[in-house]
Design an enzyme around this catalytic site. Sequence first.
Site, PDB file in Angstrom:
ATOM      1  N   HIS A  85     -21.424 -12.166  18.102  1.00  0.00           N
ATOM      2  CA  HIS A  85     -20.636 -11.834  16.911  1.00  0.00           C
ATOM      3  C   HIS A  85     -21.169 -12.530  15.687  1.00  0.00           C
ATOM      4  CE1 HIS A  85     -18.205 -12.026  20.604  1.00  0.00           C
ATOM      5  NE2 HIS A  85     -17.983 -10.761  20.290  1.00  0.00           N
TER       6      HIS A  85
HETATM    7  S1  FES Z   1     -20.319 -15.333  18.001  1.00  0.00           S
HETATM    8 FE1  FES Z   1     -18.811 -14.584  19.366  1.00  0.00          FE
HETATM    9  S2  FES Z   1     -19.470 -15.535  21.166  1.00  0.00           S
HETATM   10 FE2  FES Z   1     -20.919 -16.259  19.784  1.00  0.00          FE
END
Ligand code: FES
Lengths: 684, 175
Positions: free
Chosen positions: B140
């Site tokens: 993410h």
């Molecule tokens: S940014 Fe969501 S798990 Fe690493």
Amino acid sequence: MSGQSTYQPQNPVMKWIERRLPIGGLIHSSFVAYPTPRNLNYWWTFGGILSFLLGAQIITGIVLVMHYTPHADMAFKSVEHIMRDVNYGWLLRYLHSNGASMFFVAVYIHMFRGMYYGSYKEPRELLWILGVILYLLMMATGFLGYTLPWGQMSFWGATVITNFFSAIPGVGEAVVTWLWGGYSVGNPTLQRFFSLHYLLPFVIAGVVVLHIWALHVVGQNNPTGIEPQTEKDVVRFTPYATSKDSFMMVAFCIVYAWFVFYTPNFLGHADNYVPANPAVTPTHIVPEWYYLPFYAILRAIPSKLLGVTALVGSIVILAFLPWLDTSKVRSARYRPLYRQFFWLFVLVCIGLGWLGAKPAEGGYVTAARILTFYYFAHFIIILPLLGKFEKAKPLPKSISESVLGKAGAAVAVLAIALSVLMLPKAAIAQGHEHDTPAPPQLKWSFSGPFGKYDQAQLQRGFKIYREVCATCHSLEYISFRNLAEPGGPGYSSAQAATVAAEYKIKDGPNDAGDMFERPGRLADAFPKPFANDAIARATYGGSVPPDLSVMAKARTYERGFPQFVFDMFTQYQEQGPDYIAALIKGYEDAPKGMQMPSGMSYNKYFSGHMIGMPPPLQAGQVTFDDGSPTTIDQYSQDISAFLMWTAEPHLNERKRLGFQVMIFLIVLSGLLYFTKKKVWADAH
Amino acid sequence: MTTVSATEHTRRDFLYIATGAVGAVGAAAVLVPLVTQMNPDASTIAAGAPIEVDLAPITEGQVIKVFWRGKPIFVGHRTKKEIDEARKADLSKLKDPQADQKRVKEGKDQWLVLVGICTHLGCIPLAHAGKYDGFFCPCHGSQYDSSGRIVEGPAPYNLPLPPYEFLSDTKIRIG
Ligand code: FES
């Protein structure tokens, strides 16, 4: 489900639900307001006990599956992992394995009760047939479950039972191959058995719902066998039946807990602590005790196809009981002749169980044939005729007075259950009388309800293992960390780590891709003294020195009748260590006329007397820091105690917890007994 | 008889309550093994023992991954540039401010030892990736700097440090 439901929820949430899903009313009418004959005796509590056991088996089973590996190479090891490493794993597994036996004790009592009081007669035929289906499903589930630990009895039991299907003319072989998923019992077989063993209990639960539904439609039978006619003949299910059932359930748990905590392997077979070996069949294959009567029927008939047919028939015939019994009177209480034939039938079943555990030879086969004939005659000849000729005693007008359980009932239940359990085992014990003497019974610190391992003795035993046994025998399931765990030899973590570091462990591959040796760590298991079995076989004259981890539970000797019966009460569980200690001391010169092949030694206690292991211990060979005598007597006892610990590392904890559980159950059953008395006081 | 019934009633109530209470205690006790069996078993705990890592083969700029208790541990040999960047960062701009000095052992500035699990939802960040010369989590988009501190993205905390110590200049023990 009948019962005048007066269920009127007050709580608005319950009201809201009730208008949309009248589940509260269903439960209320089935288990609270449901009218139950007031004269039910304690024999009627086993239905509730069975439901409880089904729940217990499902819960412990689901938990065991979280730790078990259904693979031919790993199943046995994963069961040992459960017994050793999983938190309370030993308890959960013993609950499950002994729970299966308790399940059958309860179901047999339940079935015989149905037969005695004619509970299968109009209009309860379907209720009875559902019961027969449940019994069949239980047998299948029990058999499938017994294969899962993948010990010798698992493997050979699976082989023998699946071979029943090979009796089917024409397609038998193909069916068996299909069942196995191979050309012999193997990994595919284990995996499908595991799947089905998980499935069937839920099928059982489903059929139980039908069974209870049917029961609630036709109503319970009762000891008089006549239907309740007025309000006076019945009481509400809650609190009357509930309090009675709860009392008996907890009382039954006392028996269950006795087995689990004090004699957990009493109902099993020592051979099942030997990993499955497709090349060697155990000398005496017997199924679990609860199948023995049918096993006797199978073996009584000298033809394969007919034998299997008789076995299947002996169970299927139960479904036809409602029509084979032609008497209009239900309860044996008013059928003087039937009552006698009933008890004769019970004895025949127990007798068949006893014979099922005996070797199929000589007089035993003849006896099994007579009893098999009688078994079928009971259904096909005696019951139909009896209904025609028997003069029943006059039936009472109504269930006038509630005949509450006599004080003796519970005792009788127990006595019957125990005799059913023990006779076949006694037979196994007497089954093979060889010229092998029984090992002397030694004194062990860990015997009896308060027994504990003697730390100093375990340390001495460990020293003997390291200095002598370890040259040939592995200790695969034991890790160095176990030496420092509670209930063991009582080494500190640092001491155990020092021991570990003295061993070389093969590890790798390293970054360069090579295998390398490093000092052992606490988490490592004891390394094997040989690289693989083939090398061991070549080095040790053709046979692999067996692993010693579970040896003390994998060996036993015949106890014989009636000692065997006492063993259950005295909690004699030390056959294994007694045998090992005797074996170590049992070396003698071969009797005249006995040819000993080279590399073999004569041993008094070894079955067949020819043993590949030379006398392992000589006096003075191992010295002890605590100044204990360096005699063979001392050695043999110390090493046996050590091996008992490696086989059952949580014995101290098991007995300690067992005592607490026993006290608790006795208190609770006492309270429930008085509660029940109070509840029933105003029903009279 | 009517006078008896009041005491009789309390006696009975007491019996019922006592029975119910003892039964409830039993039911609760049964839960103990059923619940604790799901905790790590003895072999899993033993397998989680400390591990030793040899630092000698790790060249400057390299990050290796080792496993301890089933978790990936990053052992990075930082370059001069990476160390300088980590030291110069403006702590007030960070979500989870922590000096680089606190994230390495004294005198071993070049060795960065981290639990390689993104503090957002557990993915494994990529080394030498992202905008800050540190770690980038592809799941993410969390961005960590060359000290493993979160700079941008949804992750709330810096990459955690496992317990470890230097046994010698070229050897550490994790755990
Ligand atoms: S940014 Fe969501 S798990 Fe690493």
